[in-house]
Design a protein around this motif. Structure first.
Motif, PDB file in Angstrom:
ATOM      1  N   PHE A  98      24.791  51.065  94.103  1.00  0.00           N
ATOM      2  CA  PHE A  98      24.622  50.906  92.657  1.00  0.00           C
ATOM      3  C   PHE A  98      25.976  50.596  92.024  1.00  0.00           C
ATOM      4  CE2 PHE A  98      23.763  52.532  88.333  1.00  0.00           C
ATOM      5  CZ  PHE A  98      22.532  51.920  88.100  1.00  0.00           C
ATOM      6  N   PRO A  99      26.020  49.763  90.972  1.00  0.00           N
ATOM      7  CA  PRO A  99      27.305  49.350  90.402  1.00  0.00           C
ATOM      8  C   PRO A  99      28.226  50.498  89.995  1.00  0.00           C
ATOM      9  CG  PRO A  99      25.568  47.982  89.514  1.00  0.00           C
ATOM     10  CD  PRO A  99      24.894  49.058  90.322  1.00  0.00           C
ATOM     11  N   ALA A 100      27.657  51.584  89.466  1.00  0.00           N
ATOM     12  CA  ALA A 100      28.503  52.681  88.980  1.00  0.00           C
ATOM     13  C   ALA A 100      29.355  53.294  90.072  1.00  0.00           C
ATOM     14  CB  ALA A 100      27.638  53.765  88.323  1.00  0.00           C
ATOM     15  N   TRP A 101      28.864  53.254  91.331  1.00  0.00           N
ATOM     16  CA  TRP A 101      29.670  53.825  92.412  1.00  0.00           C
ATOM     17  C   TRP A 101      30.134  52.782  93.407  1.00  0.00           C
ATOM     18  CZ3 TRP A 101      24.579  54.661  94.907  1.00  0.00           C
ATOM     19  CH2 TRP A 101      23.647  55.285  94.084  1.00  0.00           C
ATOM     20  N   PHE A 102      29.858  51.506  93.148  1.00  0.00           N
ATOM     21  CA  PHE A 102      30.161  50.500  94.157  1.00  0.00           C
ATOM     22  C   PHE A 102      31.651  50.435  94.496  1.00  0.00           C
ATOM     23  CE2 PHE A 102      31.239  46.140  95.470  1.00  0.00           C
ATOM     24  CZ  PHE A 102      30.535  46.134  96.676  1.00  0.00           C
ATOM     25  N   GLY A 103      32.512  50.682  93.510  1.00  0.00           N
ATOM     26  CA  GLY A 103      33.949  50.656  93.781  1.00  0.00           C
ATOM     27  C   GLY A 103      34.358  51.609  94.886  1.00  0.00           C
ATOM     28  N   SER A 104      33.637  52.737  95.010  1.00  0.00           N
ATOM     29  CA  SER A 104      33.945  53.708  96.066  1.00  0.00           C
ATOM     30  C   SER A 104      33.671  53.115  97.438  1.00  0.00           C
ATOM     31  CB  SER A 104      33.104  54.978  95.881  1.00  0.00           C
ATOM     32  OG  SER A 104      33.393  55.600  94.646  1.00  0.00           O
ATOM     33  N   TYR A 105      32.574  52.362  97.568  1.00  0.00           N
ATOM     34  CA  TYR A 105      32.268  51.685  98.831  1.00  0.00           C
ATOM     35  C   TYR A 105      33.263  50.554  99.086  1.00  0.00           C
ATOM     36  CZ  TYR A 105      27.672  53.956  99.305  1.00  0.00           C
ATOM     37  OH  TYR A 105      26.657  54.862  99.467  1.00  0.00           O
ATOM     38  N   ALA A 106      33.483  49.731  98.050  1.00  0.00           N
ATOM     39  CA  ALA A 106      34.300  48.531  98.220  1.00  0.00           C
ATOM     40  C   ALA A 106      35.725  48.865  98.651  1.00  0.00           C
ATOM     41  CB  ALA A 106      34.315  47.723  96.921  1.00  0.00           C
ATOM     42  N   ALA A 107      36.260  49.972  98.138  1.00  0.00           N
ATOM     43  CA  ALA A 107      37.636  50.349  98.461  1.00  0.00           C
ATOM     44  C   ALA A 107      37.734  51.191  99.725  1.00  0.00           C
ATOM     45  CB  ALA A 107      38.235  51.122  97.286  1.00  0.00           C
ATOM     46  N   SER A 108      36.607  51.452 100.371  1.00  0.00           N
ATOM     47  CA  SER A 108      36.601  52.287 101.577  1.00  0.00           C
ATOM     48  C   SER A 108      36.660  51.421 102.828  1.00  0.00           C
ATOM     49  CB  SER A 108      35.322  53.141 101.600  1.00  0.00           C
ATOM     50  OG  SER A 108      34.203  52.341 101.966  1.00  0.00           O
ATOM     51  N   ASP A 109      36.594  52.097 103.977  1.00  0.00           N
ATOM     52  CA  ASP A 109      36.563  51.363 105.239  1.00  0.00           C
ATOM     53  C   ASP A 109      35.202  51.466 105.915  1.00  0.00           C
ATOM     54  OD1 ASP A 109      36.587  54.013 105.922  1.00  0.00           O
ATOM     55  OD2 ASP A 109      38.380  53.932 107.175  1.00  0.00           O
ATOM     56  N   ILE A 110      34.154  51.823 105.160  1.00  0.00           N
ATOM     57  CA  ILE A 110      32.858  52.037 105.807  1.00  0.00           C
ATOM     58  C   ILE A 110      31.902  50.847 105.664  1.00  0.00           C
ATOM     59  CG2 ILE A 110      33.115  54.500 105.339  1.00  0.00           C
ATOM     60  CD1 ILE A 110      30.562  54.258 103.583  1.00  0.00           C
ATOM     61  N   ILE A 111      32.267  49.818 104.857  1.00  0.00           N
ATOM     62  CA  ILE A 111      31.410  48.637 104.764  1.00  0.00           C
ATOM     63  C   ILE A 111      32.203  47.393 105.139  1.00  0.00           C
ATOM     64  CG2 ILE A 111      29.922  49.683 103.018  1.00  0.00           C
ATOM     65  CD1 ILE A 111      31.293  47.910 100.909  1.00  0.00           C
ATOM     66  N   THR A 112      31.497  46.302 105.376  1.00  0.00           N
ATOM     67  CA  THR A 112      32.138  45.086 105.886  1.00  0.00           C
ATOM     68  C   THR A 112      32.019  43.934 104.900  1.00  0.00           C
ATOM     69  OG1 THR A 112      32.294  43.743 107.896  1.00  0.00           O
ATOM     70  CG2 THR A 112      30.089  44.152 107.054  1.00  0.00           C
ATOM     71  N   PRO A 113      32.999  43.035 104.821  1.00  0.00           N
ATOM     72  CA  PRO A 113      32.894  41.845 103.964  1.00  0.00           C
ATOM     73  C   PRO A 113      31.707  40.979 104.380  1.00  0.00           C
ATOM     74  CG  PRO A 113      35.165  42.182 104.660  1.00  0.00           C
ATOM     75  CD  PRO A 113      34.323  43.121 105.477  1.00  0.00           C
ATOM     76  N   LEU A 114      31.112  40.294 103.412  1.00  0.00           N
ATOM     77  CA  LEU A 114      29.867  39.583 103.676  1.00  0.00           C
ATOM     78  C   LEU A 114      29.939  38.067 103.550  1.00  0.00           C
ATOM     79  CD1 LEU A 114      27.363  41.966 101.835  1.00  0.00           C
ATOM     80  CD2 LEU A 114      27.985  41.932 104.258  1.00  0.00           C
TER      81      LEU A 114
END
Length: 438
Positions: free
Chosen positions: A110-126
């Protein structure tokens, strides 16, 4: 700034619990071929785990199950396993799962928390996984909402503008015409009339509600009101500047709703949805999820569609209808062993066939430019698309954005519970945001 997975190791193991439900979906031939290739030379079947709050909610469960059923029928070597996690818990639980090497292949966010995912190392660029043609087809504002440092880190799914919902039966009871207010001044005038009413059983009916509980989503939603007063949390130089007359006006607006008895204090968005569905709230603002939610919560099913109406956000101090847009996001785990298969499944979820299913059951629209002409059939579609043309982007993703939204929601709660004046709350918020968004 990286958010290390090890930071979540101390969280309770209880958070790892998720309802697992095997379901299914549909795809095109290119996706079949790619998914088949991803299965490897051994031809072993692929299992993709998909963490989602939508699969746990009655309003959206059926559509997701149908989509997955169709996908699996077209891709027999791929099995989708849902991990149902409540909306309020999904970010925390998926970070815990990642910290133990058990992150789902695909995560709904969700946009409100997306920055937490984006700045982490747990997801991959698409960008590479989705392909240039697909990425270029995304609407710019929604694409930006799921990008970070120039990379697409999530795919916008089920985008929606925020629009106004009003209860026709309550309007009639208040002596108002079956017509949504065109301006915020008209809205507040109508809301005060409605707030004098009671239900047949003697319960209070609120005129208009805004969510003010201390949650990130409520801070995000408040951006719509700040924009309507001509404000922002950032100055023209891109730096935090939240202690402004526009912010004070926004906070005064929230304070007045509770002080005048127009709206409930400390409400969550789900509280407003429930009050609206049971005839105790005349108006509120929400995304396109309304119809399916109202049908379920009211207990009246499709018959409840005759009770409510929808309209663009009334014009505010700027003289314009201003809304924010949000989309559920889909991200792929950095630890996924089947990234391309996961990307192909996401392509299906955001393609015409799947969106048609989702739209039919939940009025979901698309963030893809090539599919925008699909949504012109009903009056509700027309309201959504009209508001889509009057969307102001959310602030650019930042590792501290979730905390910034929480800080903003805290300011809303303080003024609505009369524990701080709007002027003091704006001053405190400015100081907090300068820390959160430094």
């Amino acid at each position: 700034m990286k958010m290390k997975k090890t930071a979540y190791l101390t969280l309770s193991a209880v958070l790892l619990v998720g309802a697992l439900t095997a379901c299914g979906s549909n795809s095109d031939k290119s996706q079949e071929a790619s998914a088949t290739a991803d299965a490897g030379k051994s031809g072993d079947p692929i299992k993709l785990t998909f963490a989602s709050w939508s699969i746990s909610e009655a309003a959206t469960k059926g559509a997701l199950e149908e989509m997955v059923k169709n996908y699996e029928a077209k891709n027999p070597n791929v099995k989708i396993e849902f991990v149902g996690i409540p909306f309020s818990d999904i970010k925390q639980q998926t970070f815990v799962m990642a910290s133990t090497g058990n992150a789902p292949d695909i995560i709904q966010t969700f946009p409100a928390w997306f920055g937490s995912y984006a700045a982490s190392d747990i997801i991959t660029p698409l960008d590479d996984l989705m392909g240039k043609a697909y990425v270029d087809d995304l609407m710019p504002s929604f694409k930006e909402d799921f990008s970070y440092n120039g990379k697409l880190m999530g795919v916008p799914w089920a985008p929606t503008p925020y629009i106004l919902y009003y209860n026709k039966e309550i309007f009639k009871k208040a002596g108002l015409p079956d017509k949504a207010p065109a301006t915020m001044d008209e809205l507040l005038k109508d809301a005060k009339l409605i707030s004098n009413l009671k239900t047949d059983s003697g319960q209070k009916i609120y005129g208009f509600g805004e969510p003010t509980d201390k949650l990130a989503i409520n801070g995000e939603i408040a951006m719509r009101n700040l924009y309507s007063f001509g404000g922002s949390i950032l100055g023209s130089d891109g730096k935090v500047n939240a202690n402004t007359p526009q912010m004070v006006s926004t906070l005064n607006y929230y304070k007045g709703l509770v002080k005048d008895g127009v709206g409930p204090s400390g409400a969550k968005l789900k509280d407003l949805r429930n009050l609206f569905s049971i005839g105790q709230l005349g108006m509120y603002v929400d995304g396109n999820y309304g119809k399916a939610v109202f049908r379920n919560l009211s207990g009246k099913g499709e018959a409840f569609d005759q009770v409510w109406g929808a309209a663009p956000i009334p014009a505010g101090a700027t003289g314009k209808s201003v809304s924010i847009g949000e989309a559920h996001g889909l991200v792929i785990s950095a630890d996924s062993k089947h990234k391309q298969a996961a990307a192909d499944f996401i392509k299906y979820l955001t393609d015409k066939d799947a969106i048609s299913i989702y739209h039919k059951q939940n009025d979901v629209i698309s963030a893809r430019k090539s599919l925008s002409s699909m949504f012109t059939e009903s009056e509700f579609d027309k309201v959504l698309m009209q508001q889509m043309n009057n969307i102001q982007p959310l602030p650019k993703n930042h590792p501290g954005m979730e905390q910034a939204y929480i800080d903003m929601a805290d300011a809303l709660l303080k003024v609505s519970t009369d524990t701080a004046t709007p002027e003091k709350a704006a001053e405190e918020l400015d100081a907090k945001l300068k820390t959160s968004l430094k």
